[in-house]
Design an enzyme around this catalytic site. Structure first.
Site, PDB file in Angstrom:
ATOM      1  CG  ASN A 194       5.212  38.273 -83.036  1.00 32.17           C
ATOM      2  OD1 ASN A 194       5.016  39.384 -84.453  1.00 32.17           O
ATOM      3  ND2 ASN A 194       4.893  37.355 -84.230  1.00 32.17           N
ATOM      4  CD1 TRP A 195       3.975  42.753 -78.983  1.00 31.56           C
ATOM      5  CD2 TRP A 195       3.494  45.017 -79.218  1.00 31.56           C
ATOM      6  NE1 TRP A 195       4.481  43.691 -77.689  1.00 31.56           N
ATOM      7  CE2 TRP A 195       4.814  44.804 -77.701  1.00 31.56           C
ATOM      8  CE3 TRP A 195       3.631  46.802 -80.094  1.00 31.56           C
ATOM      9  CZ2 TRP A 195       4.560  45.851 -76.582  1.00 31.56           C
ATOM     10  CZ3 TRP A 195       3.444  47.507 -79.132  1.00 31.56           C
ATOM     11  CH2 TRP A 195       4.500  47.299 -77.100  1.00 31.56           C
ATOM     12  CE  LYS A 196       1.422  36.809 -84.355  1.00 31.72           C
ATOM     13  NZ  LYS A 196       0.834  35.280 -84.886  1.00 31.72           N
ATOM     14  CG  HIS A 238       5.768  34.706 -87.897  1.00 29.87           C
ATOM     15  ND1 HIS A 238       4.497  34.661 -88.709  1.00 29.87           N
ATOM     16  CD2 HIS A 238       5.947  35.250 -86.553  1.00 29.87           C
ATOM     17  CE1 HIS A 238       4.283  34.644 -88.017  1.00 29.87           C
ATOM     18  NE2 HIS A 238       4.820  34.398 -86.249  1.00 29.87           N
ATOM     19  CD  GLU A 258       1.155  35.516 -88.526  1.00 34.65           C
ATOM     20  OE1 GLU A 258       1.579  36.823 -88.083  1.00 34.65           O
ATOM     21  OE2 GLU A 258       0.695  34.606 -87.641  1.00 34.65           O
ATOM     22  CD  GLU A 287       6.507  31.085 -84.226  1.00 37.44           C
ATOM     23  OE1 GLU A 287       6.249  32.388 -83.064  1.00 37.44           O
ATOM     24  OE2 GLU A 287       6.338  31.694 -85.194  1.00 37.44           O
ATOM     25  N   GLY A 345      -2.227  31.175 -83.035  1.00 33.35           N
ATOM     26  CA  GLY A 345      -2.967  31.611 -83.220  1.00 33.35           C
ATOM     27  C   GLY A 345      -4.228  30.624 -83.448  1.00 33.35           C
ATOM     28  CB  SER A 391      -1.472  28.926 -78.792  1.00 29.42           C
ATOM     29  OG  SER A 391      -2.298  29.102 -80.183  1.00 29.42           O
ATOM     30  N   GLY A 396       2.463  35.446 -79.495  1.00 30.09           N
ATOM     31  CA  GLY A 396       1.925  36.376 -80.262  1.00 30.09           C
ATOM     32  C   GLY A 396       0.408  37.083 -79.343  1.00 30.09           C
ATOM     33  N   GLY A 397      -0.472  36.736 -79.038  1.00 31.34           N
ATOM     34  CA  GLY A 397      -1.743  36.992 -78.326  1.00 31.34           C
ATOM     35  C   GLY A 397      -1.619  37.580 -77.936  1.00 31.34           C
TER      36      GLY A 397
HETATM   37  P1  PGA Z   1       0.675  33.566 -80.790  1.00 31.17           P
HETATM   38  O1  PGA Z   1       1.665  33.642 -81.742  1.00 31.17           O
HETATM   39  O2  PGA Z   1       1.539  33.091 -79.763  1.00 31.17           O
HETATM   40  O3  PGA Z   1      -0.669  34.266 -81.241  1.00 31.17           O
HETATM   41  O4  PGA Z   1       0.495  31.819 -81.065  1.00 31.17           O
HETATM   42  C1  PGA Z   1       3.607  33.361 -82.281  1.00 31.17           C
HETATM   43  C2  PGA Z   1       3.683  33.909 -83.338  1.00 31.17           C
HETATM   44  O5  PGA Z   1       2.777  34.243 -84.187  1.00 31.17           O
HETATM   45  O6  PGA Z   1       4.621  34.851 -83.030  1.00 31.17           O
END
Ligand code: PGA
Length: 246
Positions: free
Chosen positions: A8-10, A95, A97, A165, A171, A209, A230-231
């Site tokens: 997930n590149w966001k 998600h 967010e 999640e 993050g 994470s 994500g990251g």
């Molecule tokens: P993260 O994000 O790996 O940076 O914690 C995961 C996500 O929000 O899908």
């Protein structure tokens, strides 16, 4: 079932970064099948560019959201029909967010999931508790309410993937213990079996994470069928290390 590692590149990557990242993955994947499906979910505006680079490779393409309607006067909206037309096979929905920043409710998420399914997209539906929920002992009831409210009754293992999640792990560099992950994933599995056709066949991803150091341990948990990253999905080295850590 074959696991899935999804990136997930966001809201990250400009054209040059995204191209280099995915070209690196295509290159790695051409040398080795790590035994899992690999999905990248770039920002909407890069989908066409990334689609050109992965074409002919087994790397899969997805988006990070879609509108609940197909077409119409929704300024700024992107529909599931458009994503399908752009070459996407997957879409991340609900998600945390988006739930927090865009006030998305379970009902809205379920309408988006239905729109995705009507347009042949596999939905990746996210659920997860906040730290306040966890401290209050309500983790299982929170994820249960989100799952049953966000996934339409007619969803099945082919068109739907669940991602657990924990909001406090996204993050932050913090991850739940394998016991905590086991507890939630086992609960989600029972719910899927009790409420959906082929509930045993749904993939349940862990996200929050995940990185090259903890992926091996997390991915070995029963009922963890892959990861939503994500990251660590933003560099070839880290993402590929996760893909190969089964
Ligand atoms: P993260 O994000 O790996 O940076 O914690 C995961 C996500 O929000 O899908």
């Amino acid at each position: 079932m074959r696991p899935l590692i999804a990136g997930n590149w966001k809201m990250n990557t400009l054209r040059a970064d995204g191209s280099a990242l995915v070209a690196g993955l295509v290159e790695q994947r051409s040398r080795k099948d790590p035994g899992c499906d690999i999905l990248v979910c770039p920002p909407f505006i890069s989908l066409g560019l990334i689609e050109d680079i992965i074409s002919g490779s087994p790397i899969l393409l997805g988006a990070q959201d879609c509108h609940k309607e197909e077409f119409g006067a929704y300024t700024g909206g992107i529909s599931a029909a458009m994503l399908s037309d752009a070459g996407c096979g997957f879409v991340i929905l609900g998600h945390s967010e988006r739930r927090a920043q865009n006030y998305e409710t379970d009902l809205l998420v379920s309408q988006k999931v239905s729109a995705a399914h009507a347009n042949d997209l596999v939905s990746i539906v996210c659920v997860g508790e906040t730290l306040i929920d966890r401290d209050a002992g309500s983790t299982l009831s929170v994820v249960e309410e989100q799952l049953l409210g966000s996934v339409p009754k007619n969803a099945n293992a082919k068109n739907t993937i669940i991602a657990y999640e924990p909001v406090w792990a996204i993050g932050t560099g913090k991850t739940p213990t394998t016991m905590q992950i086991t507890e939630v994933h086992d609960h989600l599995r029972v719910l899927l079996e009790n409420h959906f056709a082929e509930g045993g066949g749904f993939r349940i991803l862990y996200g929050g994470s995940m990185n090259s150091s903890n992926a091996g341990e997390i991915l070995s948990v029963k009922n963890v069928n892959g990861g939503l990253v994500g990251g660590a999905s933003l560099t070839v080295k880290d993402f590929w290390a996760i893909c190969t850590s089964f």
